[in-house]
Each structure stands twice: as C-alpha cells, then as structure tokens.
Scaffold this active site. Structure first.
Site, PDB file in Angstrom:
ATOM      1  N   ASP A  67      -2.601 -17.866-108.479  1.00 45.46           N
ATOM      2  CA  ASP A  67      -3.178 -17.019-109.325  1.00 45.46           C
ATOM      3  C   ASP A  67      -3.482 -15.624-108.922  1.00 45.46           C
ATOM      4  O   ASP A  67      -2.831 -15.231-108.069  1.00 45.46           O
ATOM      5  CB  ASP A  67      -4.670 -17.607-109.628  1.00 45.46           C
ATOM      6  CG  ASP A  67      -5.121 -18.132-108.068  1.00 45.46           C
ATOM      7  OD1 ASP A  67      -4.585 -17.603-107.327  1.00 45.46           O
ATOM      8  OD2 ASP A  67      -6.154 -18.971-108.140  1.00 45.46           O
ATOM      9  N   ASN A 136     -16.915 -26.191-106.127  1.00 45.01           N
ATOM     10  CA  ASN A 136     -17.143 -26.932-107.429  1.00 45.01           C
ATOM     11  C   ASN A 136     -15.859 -27.760-107.787  1.00 45.01           C
ATOM     12  O   ASN A 136     -15.704 -28.318-108.717  1.00 45.01           O
ATOM     13  CB  ASN A 136     -17.418 -25.945-108.615  1.00 45.01           C
ATOM     14  CG  ASN A 136     -16.343 -24.973-108.876  1.00 45.01           C
ATOM     15  OD1 ASN A 136     -15.480 -25.092-108.348  1.00 45.01           O
ATOM     16  ND2 ASN A 136     -16.509 -24.305-110.023  1.00 45.01           N
ATOM     17  N   HIS A 138     -12.698 -26.832-108.012  1.00 37.87           N
ATOM     18  CA  HIS A 138     -11.496 -26.164-108.522  1.00 37.87           C
ATOM     19  C   HIS A 138     -10.405 -25.735-107.585  1.00 37.87           C
ATOM     20  O   HIS A 138     -10.604 -25.929-106.353  1.00 37.87           O
ATOM     21  CB  HIS A 138     -11.921 -24.716-109.138  1.00 37.87           C
ATOM     22  CG  HIS A 138     -12.194 -23.722-108.161  1.00 37.87           C
ATOM     23  ND1 HIS A 138     -13.295 -22.704-108.295  1.00 37.87           N
ATOM     24  CD2 HIS A 138     -11.379 -23.179-107.134  1.00 37.87           C
ATOM     25  CE1 HIS A 138     -13.197 -21.731-107.287  1.00 37.87           C
ATOM     26  NE2 HIS A 138     -12.186 -22.154-106.588  1.00 37.87           N
ATOM     27  N   GLU A 143     -11.187 -24.309-113.287  1.00 34.68           N
ATOM     28  CA  GLU A 143     -12.474 -24.512-113.009  1.00 34.68           C
ATOM     29  C   GLU A 143     -12.812 -25.859-113.673  1.00 34.68           C
ATOM     30  O   GLU A 143     -11.868 -26.705-114.475  1.00 34.68           O
ATOM     31  CB  GLU A 143     -13.277 -23.435-113.832  1.00 34.68           C
ATOM     32  CG  GLU A 143     -12.940 -21.953-113.328  1.00 34.68           C
ATOM     33  CD  GLU A 143     -14.070 -21.740-111.838  1.00 34.68           C
ATOM     34  OE1 GLU A 143     -14.070 -22.698-111.246  1.00 34.68           O
ATOM     35  OE2 GLU A 143     -14.481 -20.490-111.607  1.00 34.68           O
TER      36      GLU A 143
HETATM   37  O1  LIG Z   1     -10.893 -20.741 -99.172  1.00 42.86           O
HETATM   38  P1  LIG Z   1     -12.121 -20.276-100.020  1.00 42.86           P
HETATM   39  O2  LIG Z   1     -12.258 -18.717 -99.691  1.00 42.86           O
HETATM   40  O3  LIG Z   1     -13.300 -21.070 -99.749  1.00 42.86           O
HETATM   41  O4  LIG Z   1     -11.953 -20.245-101.655  1.00 42.86           O
HETATM   42  C1  LIG Z   1     -11.542 -21.473-102.091  1.00 42.86           C
HETATM   43  C2  LIG Z   1     -10.725 -21.387-103.498  1.00 42.86           C
HETATM   44  O5  LIG Z   1     -11.390 -20.587-103.986  1.00 42.86           O
HETATM   45  C3  LIG Z   1     -10.608 -19.371-104.487  1.00 42.86           C
HETATM   46  O6  LIG Z   1     -10.601 -18.352-103.738  1.00 42.86           O
HETATM   47  C4  LIG Z   1     -10.722 -19.116-105.906  1.00 42.86           C
HETATM   48  O7  LIG Z   1     -12.197 -19.016-106.241  1.00 42.86           O
HETATM   49  C5  LIG Z   1      -9.291 -20.384-104.459  1.00 42.86           C
HETATM   50  O8  LIG Z   1      -8.075 -19.420-104.478  1.00 42.86           O
HETATM   51  C6  LIG Z   1      -9.450 -21.168-103.285  1.00 42.86           C
HETATM   52  O9  LIG Z   1      -8.577 -22.339-103.439  1.00 42.86           O
END
Ligand SMILES: O=P(O)(O)OC[C@H]1O[C@](O)(CO)[C@@H](O)[C@@H]1O
Length: 254
Positions: A67, A136, A138, A143
């Site tokens: 992304d 959450n 995702h 989402e």
């Molecule tokens: O590894 P983190 O920083 O907890 O993020 C978890 C998820 O959230 C994101 O950074 C997007 O919000 C994703 O790219 C990632 O998989």
C-alpha cells in the site's frame, strides 16, 4: 493456518527474515510482497544482515508493496516508498526498477490501482507476501468490511488506523485519510503468506484472526481461506489464544 509462537520480537524478526532468504535462495526470481509499519522493521534489519553474511543475490528478484498513502509523494519522509528505501532497498542489490510501491500522489488514483494490479499479474503473481496486522484486524490497508473479492483500490482509513499511524507524523491531521491498497483478493492470490504480530496490543486481533469464522469484519481472518499461511507471533501477541488453537502450534525452532 500454521501458527508459530516465538519468545519475542527479536526471534520473530529473525524467523521471518530466514523465510524470505530461503525463498530467494530457492528461487532467485522470487516476487516478494512487502509490508510497512512498525512490525517488519526488525525483519528488514535481519534480512539485510543475513543477506550480507550469506551474499544473497536479489538482482533477479522483484517486489510489490501492499500500500501507499494517497497524496504523499514518493520522496515524502512518511511515504511507504521512503520507508522501503530506508529499511531495505538501499541495503540489498534489488534493482530499483524491480521494486514496486503504489504511487500515492497521482492525479488518477483509479488508473494507478488498475496499473498496479496488472503489474502484479504480469510479474507472475506474488510468491511470498509479508503482512502485519492492524489492531482492528486490517491487513494492508484493508479495513473491516473489505470484501473478499477486493483488488487494488483507493480505501478510506478508519479513525483508529489514522490515530495509530499518527505517531509517524507531526500531528494526527497530517495523516492521509486515504490509501491505495492491494485488496483481499490480491493478497489471497499470493502463493505463500507470512503474517507477523508482536505485542499485547495485537493479541485480540490475532485471536479473532485465528479463532473466529472468516469474516470481512476482521480482514485478517479471511486468510483462513488461503492454503499456505504462516502466522508468526511473539508470546504477548499470542496471549489471548485458547488452548484449542495452541494445540496445533508449531514449536518455535522447528
Ligand atoms: O506494524 P504496525 O505498525 O503495528 O502496523 C500494523 C499494520 O498497520 C499498518 O501500518 C497500516 O496502518 C499496516 O501497514 C500494518 O500491517
């Protein structure tokens, strides 16, 4: 899904890096699916170390990131292109033109989404997709509510994702509200998936992903529909799993 519970973040990072290295060793033309966020930073650090120690050749490999934020130029310090250059691409010999991150500041995001999806197809599909998981549930920026048949598209970020990612920006109102993200179908199209989760904040999302029926409400649970998923979690992220799931756990080190 194969569940591997490791002691801590360091072990998780090493294991994930080893998986990527063995993939590239077995197939120098591997198409890597890569993730950003805080979780894979340690994996990239280990991957660089291992690649240098074992002279791993990435010259024929290619990569596709999950992304990118809509509205950020590739050189913006918080763009996922910048993240990837800093954390990986500048340190291994993968050719720049073989690294793909969606373009976030295009005037035609719809065309960019279609181009990106087609580029993955033309590359022969993703061999191994790395994923983190949002609090959450995702995956990528898919989402809750993201349909199983979704492909690369522009998505609206939820308030909780924006708040979680505000730590990388000067203030919450600087966090883009949209992103271009591979869809669930794009991710399920990868030949192999490895999902990483570390820390207690991820424990509930990990439980829902592994223990509930697959549902678009928890996008990561849709990975149950994929035949080759390895979930690597540390003990804190595994802390809410019930014994029935733990019974099938692959001991760490195997
Ligand atoms: O590894 P983190 O920083 O907890 O993020 C978890 C998820 O959230 C994101 O950074 C997007 O919000 C994703 O790219 C990632 O998989």
């Amino acid at each position: 899904m194969k569940l591997v519970i490791v002691k801590d973040y360091a072990e998780l990072s090493r294991k994930a890096a080893e998986m990527l290295v063995s993939e590239v060793k077995a197939n120098p033309k591997t198409v890597l699916g890569l993730a950003t966020g805080g979780t894979p930073v340690g994996m990239y650090r280990e991957l660089i170390k291992l690649s240098q120690a074992e002279s791993i050749d990435f010259s024929q490999a290619s990569s596709f990131n999950l992304d990118e934020y809509v509205g950020l130029s590739s050189t913006h310090p918080q763009s996922y292109r910048s993240y990837m250059e800093e954390n990986l691409f500048n340190h291994i010999n993968i050719p720049a033109e073989k690294t793909h991150v969606p373009v976030g500041n295009t005037t035609d995001p719809l065309a960019e989404c279609a181009r990106y999806e087609e580029a993955i197809r033309l590359a022969g599909g993703i061999d191994i997709q790395v994923l983190g998981i949002g609090n959450n549930g995702h995956i990528g920026f898919n989402e809750p509510g993201s349909p199983t048949d979704s492909v690369t598209r522009v998505v609206q970020l939820t308030d909780s994702t924006i708040e979680a990612n505000a730590r990388y920006f000067d203030s919450v109102d600087q966090v883009p509200t949209q992103a271009v993200s591979m869809g669930i179908k794009t991710i399920l199209g990868a030949k192999k998936v490895v999902l990483l989760a570390s820390g207690e904040a991820k424990a509930e999302a990990v439980r829902l992903m592994l223990e509930e029926e697959p549902t678009a409400d928890v996008p990561a649970s849709l990975l149950q529909l994929h035949p080759d998923v390895t979930v690597i979690v540390d003990q804190e992220a595994a802390s809410k799993l019930t014994t029935s799931v733990l019974a099938g756990t692959k001991p760490s080190g195997s």
